[in-house]
Design a protein around this motif. Structure first.
Motif, short mmCIF file in Angstrom:
data_model
loop_
_atom_site.label_atom_id
_atom_site.label_comp_id
_atom_site.label_asym_id
_atom_site.label_seq_id
_atom_site.Cartn_x
_atom_site.Cartn_y
_atom_site.Cartn_z
N LEU A 147 92.89 -10.17 -64.88
CA LEU A 147 92.05 -9.53 -63.88
C LEU A 147 92.52 -9.86 -62.46
CD1 LEU A 147 88.54 -10.26 -65.45
CD2 LEU A 147 89.89 -8.16 -65.64
N LYS A 148 92.30 -8.93 -61.56
CA LYS A 148 92.57 -9.13 -60.14
C LYS A 148 91.25 -9.09 -59.38
CE LYS A 148 96.37 -9.22 -58.86
NZ LYS A 148 97.36 -10.33 -58.77
N TYR A 149 91.25 -9.70 -58.20
CA TYR A 149 90.01 -9.88 -57.44
C TYR A 149 90.12 -9.31 -56.03
CZ TYR A 149 88.10 -13.00 -61.01
OH TYR A 149 87.59 -13.52 -62.19
N ARG A 150 88.99 -8.81 -55.56
CA ARG A 150 88.85 -8.40 -54.16
C ARG A 150 88.21 -9.53 -53.35
NH1 ARG A 150 84.86 -5.43 -51.18
NH2 ARG A 150 83.52 -5.54 -53.00
N ILE A 151 87.29 -10.25 -53.99
CA ILE A 151 86.62 -11.42 -53.41
C ILE A 151 86.61 -12.51 -54.47
CG2 ILE A 151 84.44 -12.36 -52.56
CD1 ILE A 151 83.74 -9.59 -51.52
N ILE A 152 87.02 -13.72 -54.09
CA ILE A 152 86.93 -14.88 -54.98
C ILE A 152 86.02 -15.91 -54.32
CG2 ILE A 152 88.17 -16.78 -56.08
CD1 ILE A 152 90.64 -15.00 -56.12
N ASN A 153 84.97 -16.30 -55.04
CA ASN A 153 84.06 -17.33 -54.52
C ASN A 153 84.50 -18.71 -54.97
OD1 ASN A 153 82.40 -15.53 -53.06
ND2 ASN A 153 81.42 -14.89 -54.97
N TYR A 154 84.67 -18.90 -56.27
CA TYR A 154 85.35 -20.07 -56.80
C TYR A 154 85.61 -19.84 -58.28
CZ TYR A 154 80.92 -21.96 -58.74
OH TYR A 154 79.75 -22.15 -59.44
N SER A 155 86.61 -20.54 -58.80
CA SER A 155 87.01 -20.40 -60.19
C SER A 155 87.24 -18.92 -60.52
CB SER A 155 85.97 -21.03 -61.12
OG SER A 155 86.42 -21.06 -62.45
N SER A 156 86.53 -18.39 -61.52
CA SER A 156 86.68 -16.98 -61.88
C SER A 156 85.54 -16.12 -61.35
CB SER A 156 86.75 -16.85 -63.41
OG SER A 156 85.60 -17.43 -64.01
N LEU A 157 84.75 -16.65 -60.43
CA LEU A 157 83.59 -15.93 -59.90
C LEU A 157 83.97 -15.09 -58.70
CD1 LEU A 157 80.92 -18.78 -60.05
CD2 LEU A 157 81.09 -16.80 -61.57
N GLY A 158 83.65 -13.81 -58.75
CA GLY A 158 83.93 -12.93 -57.62
C GLY A 158 83.84 -11.46 -58.01
N ASP A 159 84.41 -10.61 -57.19
CA ASP A 159 84.44 -9.16 -57.43
C ASP A 159 85.77 -8.84 -58.09
OD1 ASP A 159 84.29 -6.45 -57.44
OD2 ASP A 159 83.97 -6.22 -55.29
N PHE A 160 85.76 -8.49 -59.37
CA PHE A 160 86.97 -8.38 -60.17
C PHE A 160 87.19 -6.96 -60.68
CE2 PHE A 160 83.37 -9.78 -62.70
CZ PHE A 160 83.34 -8.83 -63.72
N SER A 161 88.43 -6.70 -61.09
CA SER A 161 88.79 -5.41 -61.66
C SER A 161 90.06 -5.57 -62.48
CB SER A 161 89.00 -4.37 -60.56
OG SER A 161 89.35 -3.11 -61.11
N CYS A 162 90.16 -4.81 -63.56
CA CYS A 162 91.38 -4.81 -64.36
C CYS A 162 92.38 -3.84 -63.73
CB CYS A 162 91.09 -4.39 -65.80
SG CYS A 162 92.58 -4.27 -66.82
N PRO A 163 93.63 -4.24 -63.54
CA PRO A 163 94.62 -3.36 -62.93
C PRO A 163 95.10 -2.24 -63.85
CG PRO A 163 95.65 -5.43 -63.56
CD PRO A 163 94.18 -5.59 -63.81
N ASN A 164 94.75 -2.33 -65.14
CA ASN A 164 95.32 -1.37 -66.10
C ASN A 164 94.29 -0.56 -66.89
OD1 ASN A 164 98.10 -2.01 -65.59
ND2 ASN A 164 97.75 -3.95 -66.66
N CYS A 165 93.00 -0.81 -66.65
CA CYS A 165 91.97 0.00 -67.31
C CYS A 165 90.72 0.01 -66.45
CB CYS A 165 91.70 -0.49 -68.73
SG CYS A 165 90.72 -2.01 -68.83
N ASP A 166 89.61 0.51 -66.96
CA ASP A 166 88.42 0.71 -66.12
C ASP A 166 87.43 -0.46 -66.17
OD1 ASP A 166 87.49 1.00 -68.68
OD2 ASP A 166 86.58 2.99 -68.37
N PHE A 167 87.81 -1.61 -66.72
CA PHE A 167 86.91 -2.76 -66.72
C PHE A 167 86.83 -3.34 -65.31
CE2 PHE A 167 86.17 -7.39 -67.18
CZ PHE A 167 84.94 -7.34 -67.81
N HIS A 168 85.60 -3.55 -64.82
CA HIS A 168 85.42 -4.04 -63.45
C HIS A 168 84.05 -4.67 -63.29
CE1 HIS A 168 82.77 -0.61 -62.61
NE2 HIS A 168 83.64 0.12 -63.27
N SER A 169 83.82 -5.24 -62.11
CA SER A 169 82.53 -5.86 -61.81
C SER A 169 81.39 -4.87 -61.97
CB SER A 169 82.52 -6.39 -60.37
OG SER A 169 83.38 -7.48 -60.22
N PRO A 170 80.22 -5.35 -62.39
CA PRO A 170 79.06 -4.46 -62.52
C PRO A 170 78.41 -4.20 -61.17
CG PRO A 170 78.41 -6.70 -63.03
CD PRO A 170 79.89 -6.75 -62.76
N LYS A 171 77.48 -3.28 -61.15
CA LYS A 171 76.66 -3.06 -59.97
C LYS A 171 75.77 -4.29 -59.77
CE LYS A 171 72.88 -0.21 -58.20
NZ LYS A 171 71.92 -1.31 -58.17
N ILE A 172 75.79 -4.82 -58.55
CA ILE A 172 75.01 -6.02 -58.25
C ILE A 172 73.63 -5.63 -57.74
CG2 ILE A 172 74.88 -8.09 -56.83
CD1 ILE A 172 77.02 -8.22 -59.00
#
Length: 443
Positions: free
Chosen positions: A216-241
Motif C-alpha cells: 500500500l501507498k499513503y497520502r498521509i501517514i500518522n504513525y506505523s500503518s495508520l493513515g490515508d492509504f491506497s493500493c497502487p494496482n487495484c481499487d482497495f483504499h481508505s474508507p469514507k471517514i
C-alpha cells in the motif's frame, strides 16, 4: 434471579470485600470464582444493560476510560472494568453491583482474542475497534489471527454497531465492511501530499493489499500503518471517514488540543496515540447522540490511568510510569519522551510471564535508538529478562556509562531516591508494572 444466581453473586461480593479489607486487588478473583460456580452468571448480571465493548491491541484501557468519563455526564449508572482486567473474570467482577431492575450502561475493555468468548454471554450494542498491531506473538501470532478472532466474535453479535479506526488498512477489508462500520480517522490538511506516494513506517504491520498483495501507498501517514492509504494496482483504499480530526492545534508532553467539525476538544495527556483514543471515544459518543458539552467535559476531566503516563512524586522525585508491551506502542511512547528537555534517569523493566508475552524479541523491533536525543544521566534495568533488556539498550547505544542491573522488587525506593536526576522514566511490561505498584503501595 434464581437462588443459584443470588448465591453466586453474594459469594463473589464477599470475596471482593475480604480482598479489599486485606488490601489485595479485587479485580479478577471474585469473578473467577463466580464463573466456576455458574458458567452463565454473566447472563444474569447483564439484564437491562446497554453494552459497549472496547477492543484492539493498543489503547483499550485509555479509550475505555475516556468513554466512561464522558458517559458519566449523561447516564446515571455507568459500569466498567476500570482496572483493565479484560478477561471473563474481570468483566464478571465489574458487573457484580449492576442492579437487575434498572437500565444501566457498561463500558467494557475486552481482550481482542476473547471477544468471541465474551460475546457468548453478553451481546454488545456497540464495539469500538482501536487497532491491531503485532503483540504477544506466542499467544496471538500475526495480526490476521487477531483480526479473524474478532470477526468470529462478531458472528455471535446481533445488530451490533461497530466503530472502527478507518486509518488502519485491515479494518477496511470486505469481511469487516459487511457490518457497515462507522469509521474515524485523522486527516490533517497540513499533512496532505495530494498524491499516494508515501510508504508506511519501517516494520509496519498489515500494509499488503488484501486483493492483489501489492504494498500500500499513503497520502498521509500518522504513525506505523495508520493513515490515508491506497493500493497502487487495484481499487482497495481508505474508507469514507465519518468522524475526522482535521487539525491538531497543540500536542505537548501531557496535553493535546484538536478540532473535529470545527469543534475544539482537549485532553490532559500527551501522545498521538492518545488523540486516536480520544477520537474513538468521541465517535462513539456522537453515535450515542451526546452533546458537545458532555463530550468536552468528559475528555478534559479524565484523569491519568495507571501505567499510562502516570506521573508520581516518590522520594522527592518525579516518576513517570509507562506500560510497554509491543513495538508500535513503545515507539509512540519513545516519540512522546523526545519532547522532554530535562535530564532524565531511565529504568526499563522486562518480564516474560504469560500476560507479558513469553517472546521478548519485540524489543528489537522498537526504536530505542531514538532515545540518544535525550539527556540521559543513568540507565537501570530489571525484571526476569533484565539481561536481554540490558543487551538491547547497549546495542541502541543511548548511554555512555554502565547500564546497571538491579532488583526492583527489593531496591526500587533506593534506586529512585539515589537517582542522578529529579525526573525518572520507567518503561515496564505488564506484570512488572503490577508488581511495581504493589511494592510502591499504589492501589
Amino acid at each position: 434471579m434464581s437462588i443459584k444466581d443470588n448465591l453466586t453473586i453474594s459469594t463473589a461480593k464477599l470475596i471482593r470485600f475480604l480482598l479489599k479489607l486485606t488490601k489485595h486487588k479485587a479485580t479478577s478473583l471474585p469473578g473467577k470464582i463466580a464463573y466456576k460456580m455458574d458458567k452463565d452468571i454473566l447472563k444474569s448480571l447483564s439484564k437491562n444493560t446497554k453494552f459497549i465493548f472496547i477492543t484492539g491491541t493498543n489503547g483499550k484501557t485509555m479509550t475505555t476510560h475516556f468513554v466512561t468519563s464522558i458517559l458519566k455526564n449523561h447516564y446515571n449508572k455507568v459500569f466498567t472494568n476500570e482496572s483493565g482486567s479484560n478477561m471473563i473474570q474481570g468483566i464478571i467482577t465489574s458487573l457484580l453491583d449492576n442492579p437487575k431492575n434498572e437500565n444501566t450502561v457498561a463500558v467494557l475493555e475486552v481482550d481482542e482474542a476473547n471477544l468471541v468468548r465474551v460475546s457468548e454471554f453478553i451481546k454488545p450494542d456497540y464495539v469500538v475497534l482501536t487497532n491491531i498491531f503485532r503483540d504477544q506473538m506466542d499467544r496471538f501470532g500475526e495480526i490476521y489471527n487477531v483480526y479473524n478472532k474478532i470477526l468470529e466474535g462478531f458472528k455471535k453479535c446481533d445488530d451490533v454497531k461497530i466503530i472502527a479506526n478507518g486509518d488502519l488498512p485491515i479494518f477496511s477489508y470486505d469481511s469487516l465492511k459487511k457490518y457497515n462500520p462507522i469509521y474515524y480517522g485523522i486527516r490533517e490538511d497540513k499533512k496532505d501530499s495530494q498524491l499516494y506516494d508515501l510508504d508506511a513506517e519501517f516494520n509496519s504491520d498489515g500494509i499488503l493489499c488484501p486483493n492483489c498483495k501489492s504494498i500500500l501507498k499513503y497520502r498521509i501517514i500518522n504513525y506505523s500503518s495508520l493513515g490515508d492509504f491506497s493500493c497502487p494496482n487495484c481499487d482497495f483504499h481508505s474508507p469514507k471517514i465519518d468522524y475526522n480530526i482535521e487539525n491538531i492545534l497543540s500536542m505537548e508532553a501531557n496535553y493535546s488540543k484538536f478540532l473535529i467539525d470545527n469543534e475544539e476538544y482537549e485532553i490532559q495527556i500527551g501522545g498521538f496515540y492518545n488523540i486516536y483514543n480520544a477520537l474513538a471515544a468521541i465517535s462513539l459518543s456522537k453515535e450515542l447522540e451526546l452533546t458537545y458539552e458532555e463530550i468536552y467535559d468528559g475528555l478534559k476531566n479524565q484523569e491519568h490511568v495507571f501505567g499510562r503516563q502516570e506521573n508520581l512524586n516518590i522520594e522527592g522525585k518525579e516518576v513517570i510510569i509507562n506500560l510497554v508491551k509491543n513495538p508500535t506502542g513503545l515507539n509512540q511512547i519513545i516519540n512522546l519522551m523526545l519532547l522532554e528537555d530535562d535530564p532524565i534517569s531511565l529504568f526499563c523493566f522486562l518480564n516474560d510471564n504469560y500476560a507479558d508475552g513469553t517472546d521478548v524479541s519485540w524489543i528489537y523491533d522498537s526504536y530505542y535508538e531514538r532515545l540518544k536525543k535525550l539527556n540521559i544521566k543513568e540507565v537501570k534495568v530489571s525484571g526476569k529478562r533484565k539481561k536481554d533488556m540490558k543487551r538491547r539498550l547497549e546495542i541502541a547505544d543511548i548511554f555512555d556509562g554502565e547500564i546497571i542491573e538491579f532488583d526492583y522488587e527489593k531496591d526500587i525506593l533506593k534506586a529512585i531516591s539515589t537517582s542522578k536526576t529529579n525526573k525518572i522514566y520507567i518503561l515496564s511490561t505488564y506484570t512488572a508494572m503490577l508488581r511495581l505498584r504493589e511494592v510502591l503501595n499504589l492501589q
